[in-house]
Design a protein around this motif. Structure first.
Motif, PDB file in Angstrom:
ATOM      1  N   THR A 281       0.822  -1.209   0.000  1.00 31.63           N
ATOM      2  CA  THR A 281       0.000   0.000   0.000  1.00 31.63           C
ATOM      3  C   THR A 281       0.857   1.261   0.000  1.00 31.63           C
ATOM      4  OG1 THR A 281      -1.718  -1.171   1.239  1.00 31.63           O
ATOM      5  CG2 THR A 281      -1.842   1.225   1.207  1.00 31.63           C
ATOM      6  N   SER A 282       1.900   1.266   0.826  1.00 34.35           N
ATOM      7  CA  SER A 282       2.737   2.464   0.934  1.00 34.35           C
ATOM      8  C   SER A 282       3.511   2.720  -0.345  1.00 34.35           C
ATOM      9  CB  SER A 282       3.698   2.339   2.117  1.00 34.35           C
ATOM     10  OG  SER A 282       4.528   1.198   1.985  1.00 34.35           O
ATOM     11  N   LEU A 283       4.020   1.668  -0.976  1.00 34.74           N
ATOM     12  CA  LEU A 283       4.774   1.848  -2.213  1.00 34.74           C
ATOM     13  C   LEU A 283       3.867   2.251  -3.374  1.00 34.74           C
ATOM     14  CD1 LEU A 283       7.359  -1.093  -2.114  1.00 34.74           C
ATOM     15  CD2 LEU A 283       7.748   1.327  -1.628  1.00 34.74           C
ATOM     16  N   SER A 284       2.673   1.641  -3.452  1.00 37.45           N
ATOM     17  CA  SER A 284       1.758   1.969  -4.540  1.00 37.45           C
ATOM     18  C   SER A 284       1.208   3.390  -4.413  1.00 37.45           C
ATOM     19  CB  SER A 284       0.594   0.979  -4.588  1.00 37.45           C
ATOM     20  OG  SER A 284      -0.162   1.019  -3.390  1.00 37.45           O
ATOM     21  N   ALA A 285       1.254   3.953  -3.194  1.00 42.07           N
ATOM     22  CA  ALA A 285       0.789   5.331  -2.991  1.00 42.07           C
ATOM     23  C   ALA A 285       1.912   6.351  -3.099  1.00 42.07           C
ATOM     24  CB  ALA A 285       0.120   5.459  -1.624  1.00 42.07           C
ATOM     25  N   SER A 286       3.170   5.917  -2.963  1.00 39.61           N
ATOM     26  CA  SER A 286       4.284   6.867  -2.939  1.00 39.61           C
ATOM     27  C   SER A 286       5.156   6.834  -4.194  1.00 39.61           C
ATOM     28  CB  SER A 286       5.170   6.611  -1.710  1.00 39.61           C
ATOM     29  OG  SER A 286       5.660   5.281  -1.707  1.00 39.61           O
ATOM     30  N   ILE A 287       5.253   5.689  -4.860  1.00 35.81           N
ATOM     31  CA  ILE A 287       6.112   5.594  -6.041  1.00 35.81           C
ATOM     32  C   ILE A 287       5.540   6.334  -7.256  1.00 35.81           C
ATOM     33  CG2 ILE A 287       7.150   4.004  -7.702  1.00 35.81           C
ATOM     34  CD1 ILE A 287       8.551   4.057  -5.016  1.00 35.81           C
ATOM     35  N   PRO A 288       4.221   6.168  -7.595  1.00 34.84           N
ATOM     36  CA  PRO A 288       3.700   6.900  -8.768  1.00 34.84           C
ATOM     37  C   PRO A 288       3.896   8.414  -8.705  1.00 34.84           C
ATOM     38  CG  PRO A 288       2.187   5.159  -8.164  1.00 34.84           C
ATOM     39  CD  PRO A 288       3.224   5.205  -7.084  1.00 34.84           C
TER      40      PRO A 288
END
Length: 334
Positions: A281-288
């Motif tokens: 969840t954290s990566l999918s919300a912060s990487i894009p």
């Protein structure tokens, strides 16, 4: 956990929630330092992109108004999520007051859904430019694009306000521990007592309205775009038209693929441990939000030209200052 009871409404409202975060993962402080680095890079990259668009008159077009809107959303989403999460875990401050939790819940969900709508606006711009090339300047003016952006910001706002408004009436009589790394909508209402079926319904409606519908709109626009591209006579013209869409297609894939994978896994009732879900969840919300400005800067010729122009201007100014300084030194008597 201390609670306050409101007799008129006959429900129990907690003072706040404890954000549990990771269960078994060790040395989590390093992961949040990693998120902090991502956040700084995200803010810097998006602000630079916004400054380039703002100060370059040639980029004051509907397309780059949409890109500017996406950059604003990227900075807002990262700012709503990452700084608070970093503060919680690096300083062991995991208690969040009820109203503050609702505020974070709203802004994270709002800007995450705005990411999907911002990609829709870019798809709309590409559709007009490629499907109606002769009339694009009249069909898609700056004023019309501004109206489209305002509507795209308003729809998620209304839906997310309703979604958050259904949280306060819930009773929390068993647990106030949220199994996430922030005040996440699902983990917050699922620990409530009694009937929370309206929240389930609203969560499902929000997912469909704010994510599946935008993705469907983007898919339909690209069917028309592909049809228009195939009608172009020359292969060079087809490649040029497709190239203008490549940046947007990459952004769509980066944002929607992780989201759909997470949703499908949840829909299939596949058990995933909390630590893995938090990382996903954290990566999918912060990487894009980090990749969006980088991809647009590297894949868009107009942006690259403006970057080169500003770098050359800075270089020329520096050389002129050095030359002027040297000439003054030569003219100064010993």
């Amino acid at each position: 956990m201390e609670t306050t009871t409101q007799d008129l409404s006959n429900f129990t409202r907690p003072v706040g929630f404890y954000i549990r975060g990771f269960y078994a993962m060790k040395n989590t402080e390093y992961y949040f330092i990693f998120l902090a680095v991502i956040y700084v890079l995200t803010v810097v990259a998006n602000i630079l992109l916004m400054l380039i668009i703002w100060y370059s008159e040639t980029l004051h077009t509907p397309k780059y108004m949409a890109v500017f809107s996406l950059a604003v959303v990227d900075v807002s989403l990262s700012s709503a999520l990452i700084p608070k999460a970093i503060h919680m875990y690096l300083f062991d401050s995991k208690f969040v007051y009820f109203d503050a939790c609702l505020a974070q819940l709203f802004f994270v969900d709002y800007f995450a859904s705005m990411e999907a709508f911002a990609l829709c606006v870019l798809a709309y711009d590409r559709l007009i430019a490629i499907y109606f090339p002769l009339r694009s300047n009249t069909l898609n003016t700056n004023c019309k694009m501004m109206l489209v952006i305002i509507v795209s910001w308003s729809i998620p706002f209304i839906i997310d306000v309703v979604m958050v408004a259904l949280i306060p009436p819930l009773a929390y009589c068993k647990s106030t521990i949220v199994n996430s790394f922030f005040c996440d909508h699902g983990p917050v209402f699922k620990i409530a007592c009694g009937d929370y079926s309206p929240n389930w319904f609203m969560a499902s409606f929000t997912t469909v309205a704010l994510y599946f519908v935008p993705f469907g709109f983007i898919a339909v626009t690209y069917l028309f775009i592909i049809y228009a591209i195939l009608r172009i006579a020359s292969s060079e013209g087809r490649w040029k038209a497709f190239k203008t869409c490549s940046s947007h297609l990459i952004l769509v894939a980066i944002f929607f693929v992780p989201f759909f994978v997470t949703y499908i896994v949840a829909w299939a009732n596949v058990n995933i441990d909390t630590d893995t879900r938090i990382i996903n969840t954290s990566l999918s919300a912060s990487i894009p939000p980090l990749l969006n400005p980088i991809i647009y800067s590297l894949k868009t010729e107009e942006i690259l030209e403006q970057i080169k122009k500003h770098l050359n201007l800075k270089k020329n100014c520096t050389q002129q200052l050095i030359s002027h300084h040297c000439s003054l030194q030569l003219q100064t008597p010993l």
